[in-house]
Design a protein around this motif. Structure first.
Motif, PDB file in Angstrom:
ATOM      1  N   PRO A 203      23.809  81.080  63.801  1.00  0.00           N
ATOM      2  CA  PRO A 203      22.612  81.299  64.610  1.00  0.00           C
ATOM      3  C   PRO A 203      22.303  80.147  65.554  1.00  0.00           C
ATOM      4  O   PRO A 203      22.736  79.010  65.343  1.00  0.00           O
ATOM      5  CB  PRO A 203      21.518  81.406  63.548  1.00  0.00           C
ATOM      6  CG  PRO A 203      21.970  80.437  62.491  1.00  0.00           C
ATOM      7  CD  PRO A 203      23.481  80.524  62.477  1.00  0.00           C
ATOM      8  N   GLN A 204      21.541  80.438  66.574  1.00  0.00           N
ATOM      9  CA  GLN A 204      20.912  79.420  67.397  1.00  0.00           C
ATOM     10  C   GLN A 204      19.428  79.438  67.054  1.00  0.00           C
ATOM     11  O   GLN A 204      18.701  80.363  67.404  1.00  0.00           O
ATOM     12  CB  GLN A 204      21.106  79.701  68.888  1.00  0.00           C
ATOM     13  CG  GLN A 204      20.460  78.652  69.793  1.00  0.00           C
ATOM     14  CD  GLN A 204      20.768  78.889  71.259  1.00  0.00           C
ATOM     15  OE1 GLN A 204      21.869  79.294  71.623  1.00  0.00           O
ATOM     16  NE2 GLN A 204      19.783  78.640  72.117  1.00  0.00           N
ATOM     17  N   LEU A 205      19.000  78.433  66.312  1.00  0.00           N
ATOM     18  CA  LEU A 205      17.616  78.380  65.855  1.00  0.00           C
ATOM     19  C   LEU A 205      16.696  77.908  66.966  1.00  0.00           C
ATOM     20  O   LEU A 205      17.092  77.121  67.833  1.00  0.00           O
ATOM     21  CB  LEU A 205      17.492  77.467  64.641  1.00  0.00           C
ATOM     22  CG  LEU A 205      18.314  77.842  63.407  1.00  0.00           C
ATOM     23  CD1 LEU A 205      18.075  76.850  62.285  1.00  0.00           C
ATOM     24  CD2 LEU A 205      17.992  79.262  62.938  1.00  0.00           C
ATOM     25  N   ILE A 206      15.468  78.380  66.926  1.00  0.00           N
ATOM     26  CA  ILE A 206      14.473  77.980  67.912  1.00  0.00           C
ATOM     27  C   ILE A 206      13.351  77.212  67.212  1.00  0.00           C
ATOM     28  O   ILE A 206      13.355  77.052  65.992  1.00  0.00           O
ATOM     29  CB  ILE A 206      13.920  79.191  68.676  1.00  0.00           C
ATOM     30  CG1 ILE A 206      13.224  80.174  67.715  1.00  0.00           C
ATOM     31  CG2 ILE A 206      15.032  79.891  69.445  1.00  0.00           C
ATOM     32  CD1 ILE A 206      12.519  81.317  68.431  1.00  0.00           C
ATOM     33  N   ARG A 207      12.410  76.752  67.989  1.00  0.00           N
ATOM     34  CA  ARG A 207      11.366  75.872  67.491  1.00  0.00           C
ATOM     35  C   ARG A 207      10.596  76.440  66.308  1.00  0.00           C
ATOM     36  O   ARG A 207      10.156  75.711  65.410  1.00  0.00           O
ATOM     37  CB  ARG A 207      10.384  75.571  68.635  1.00  0.00           C
ATOM     38  CG  ARG A 207       9.203  74.687  68.256  1.00  0.00           C
ATOM     39  CD  ARG A 207       8.223  74.552  69.405  1.00  0.00           C
ATOM     40  NE  ARG A 207       7.688  75.832  69.826  1.00  0.00           N
ATOM     41  CZ  ARG A 207       6.690  76.464  69.197  1.00  0.00           C
ATOM     42  NH1 ARG A 207       6.157  75.941  68.107  1.00  0.00           N
ATOM     43  NH2 ARG A 207       6.235  77.612  69.655  1.00  0.00           N
ATOM     44  N   THR A 208      10.424  77.757  66.250  1.00  0.00           N
ATOM     45  CA  THR A 208       9.604  78.371  65.207  1.00  0.00           C
ATOM     46  C   THR A 208      10.304  78.420  63.851  1.00  0.00           C
ATOM     47  O   THR A 208       9.679  78.759  62.846  1.00  0.00           O
ATOM     48  CB  THR A 208       9.210  79.803  65.609  1.00  0.00           C
ATOM     49  OG1 THR A 208      10.401  80.599  65.700  1.00  0.00           O
ATOM     50  CG2 THR A 208       8.470  79.810  66.935  1.00  0.00           C
ATOM     51  N   GLY A 209      11.607  78.139  63.825  1.00  0.00           N
ATOM     52  CA  GLY A 209      12.344  78.144  62.572  1.00  0.00           C
ATOM     53  C   GLY A 209      13.177  79.387  62.310  1.00  0.00           C
ATOM     54  O   GLY A 209      13.822  79.500  61.271  1.00  0.00           O
ATOM     55  N   VAL A 210      13.173  80.337  63.255  1.00  0.00           N
ATOM     56  CA  VAL A 210      14.012  81.517  63.116  1.00  0.00           C
ATOM     57  C   VAL A 210      15.118  81.478  64.174  1.00  0.00           C
ATOM     58  O   VAL A 210      15.153  80.591  65.024  1.00  0.00           O
ATOM     59  CB  VAL A 210      13.198  82.821  63.237  1.00  0.00           C
ATOM     60  CG1 VAL A 210      12.102  82.869  62.179  1.00  0.00           C
ATOM     61  CG2 VAL A 210      12.602  82.970  64.644  1.00  0.00           C
ATOM     62  N   ASP A 211      16.002  82.446  64.112  1.00  0.00           N
ATOM     63  CA  ASP A 211      17.115  82.523  65.050  1.00  0.00           C
ATOM     64  C   ASP A 211      16.695  83.255  66.321  1.00  0.00           C
ATOM     65  O   ASP A 211      16.205  84.371  66.275  1.00  0.00           O
ATOM     66  CB  ASP A 211      18.311  83.232  64.408  1.00  0.00           C
ATOM     67  CG  ASP A 211      17.932  84.575  63.790  1.00  0.00           C
ATOM     68  OD1 ASP A 211      16.803  84.710  63.267  1.00  0.00           O
ATOM     69  OD2 ASP A 211      18.759  85.502  63.830  1.00  0.00           O
ATOM     70  N   GLY A 212      16.931  82.602  67.455  1.00  0.00           N
ATOM     71  CA  GLY A 212      16.669  83.249  68.733  1.00  0.00           C
ATOM     72  C   GLY A 212      17.840  84.107  69.177  1.00  0.00           C
ATOM     73  O   GLY A 212      17.676  85.106  69.866  1.00  0.00           O
ATOM     74  N   LYS A 213      19.030  83.698  68.762  1.00  0.00           N
ATOM     75  CA  LYS A 213      20.250  84.441  69.051  1.00  0.00           C
ATOM     76  C   LYS A 213      21.277  84.063  67.984  1.00  0.00           C
ATOM     77  O   LYS A 213      21.066  83.128  67.205  1.00  0.00           O
ATOM     78  CB  LYS A 213      20.781  84.132  70.446  1.00  0.00           C
ATOM     79  CG  LYS A 213      21.224  82.680  70.645  1.00  0.00           C
ATOM     80  CD  LYS A 213      21.581  82.395  72.098  1.00  0.00           C
ATOM     81  CE  LYS A 213      22.750  83.210  72.593  1.00  0.00           C
ATOM     82  NZ  LYS A 213      23.162  82.809  73.965  1.00  0.00           N
TER      83      LYS A 213
END
Length: 333
Positions: A203-213
């Motif tokens: 995954p590519q994680l984002i600031r919120t802690g989930v995967d953006g892609k």
């Protein structure tokens, strides 16, 4: 006529309500929202007569017999439990539940209440174009793998960039790309090829802690299936199922608006085209025939198959998250 109640008043609920009306097999009767004003506005717009802002009163109502659950992902489990205990058929938006423990409990409850029917609204596998893919796949002499891509930039990501945490990108509500667009690609793979032997997720994680892609790899005995999906970027890459010198090409692994077969000489044959209709009509029709004729042998065979697919997809989604160390609020790490 199936009496339909809904939980959730977002765009996908609107699309589903419009779809069921076009089938002529449902009567839209009841709306639940946390805010009565919101429920009333949605009901008035779409012709429903009953509104609730109390979930217990909603499920106790005899104004509907089937509920469409399109609330944030993390709320599906408790709402589905309550529906089963109140004898309501369930159509729950994908992903149905967050983990295997929740899925197992729901399956146990369904077995205790055989009068209740359960459907996961994975619309892509019910479409004529998907069935065209299934037919052509059965004609391929050899299958040597596949790549499925479904990437659409979410306007909610603008809110993330502005410092907010919308539900679809929140670990509290079971958000992220895998849990949204990725579900469609997992359904594609499992329905066409069955359960993989191993899975891995990058995954590519984002600031919120989930995967953006992310990219998922499903390993089968003789080939691999690659899944690419994103809510933080767009892609116009086609999806492909590989034979040897021939292949099946999909314009999009989620919407599946156009499908071609390309033979070993490069000649194209169109297998399916988008007819412009509401893409949720086929699943609404499929669910209706099972609800209306639950004793029909073919309907029961289809129902058992869809229910098993839902369990398989849930397992793969959970295992992919575990592989990538993605946990939602309340889950053990």
């Amino acid at each position: 006529m199936i009496k339909l109640g809904i939980i959730g008043t977002n765009w996908i609920t609107q699309q589903f309500v419009e779809a069921v009306k076009l089938t002529g097999k449902y009567g839209f009767t009841t709306v639940y929202s946390r805010h009565l004003e919101t429920a009333t506005e949605f009901a008035t717009k779409n012709g429903a007569e009953n509104t609730f802002d109390d979930l217990n009163e909603f499920f106790a109502s005899d104004s509907f017999d089937t509920v469409y659950i399109a609330s944030p992902n993390s709320l599906h489990f408790e709402q589905a439990k309550q529906a089963i205990e109140n004898g309501k058929n369930i159509i729950v938006e994908k992903p149905a539940f967050m983990n295997q423990k929740q899925m197992a409990e729901i399956q146990h409850l369904l077995d205790k209440h055989p009068e209740v029917l359960y459907f996961e609204a994975a619309r892509n596998i019910h479409t004529p174009n998907f069935h065209a893919i299934e037919r052509k796949l059965s004609e391929l002499n050899v299958v040597s793998g596949a790549e499925f891509t479904y990437s659409k930039y979410s306007s909610r990501y603008d809110h993330v960039l502005a410092g907010e945490i919308p539900n679809v990108f929140s670990p509290k509500f079971g958000g992220g790309a895998l849990q949204d667009l990725g579900v469609y690609t997992v359904y594609d793979a499992v329905t066409l090829f069955g359960m993989p032997e191993e899975v891995s997720y990058y995954p590519q994680l984002i600031r919120t802690g989930v995967d953006g892609k992310g990219t998922a790899v499903l390993s089968y005995p003789e080939y691999t299936v690659i899944l690419n999906f994103s809510k933080i970027s767009n892609s116009h890459m086609t999806s492909e199922i590989y034979g040897l010198k021939d292949l099946i090409e999909l314009d999009d692994a989620g919407e599946i608006q156009h499908v071609d077969y390309i033979d070993p000489d490069g000649k194209r044959q169109t297998l399916g085209d988008d007819d412009g209709a509401n893409p949720m009509i086929p699943e609404a029709n499929d669910f209706a025939r099972v609800i209306n004729e639950p004793n029909n042998d073919q309907n029961m065979k289809d129902y058992a198959y869809w229910r098993q697919l839902s369990v398989y997809v849930n397992k793969i989604l959970f295992n992919l998250r575990q592989d990538a160390h993605i946990f939602f609020v309340g889950e053990e790490k």
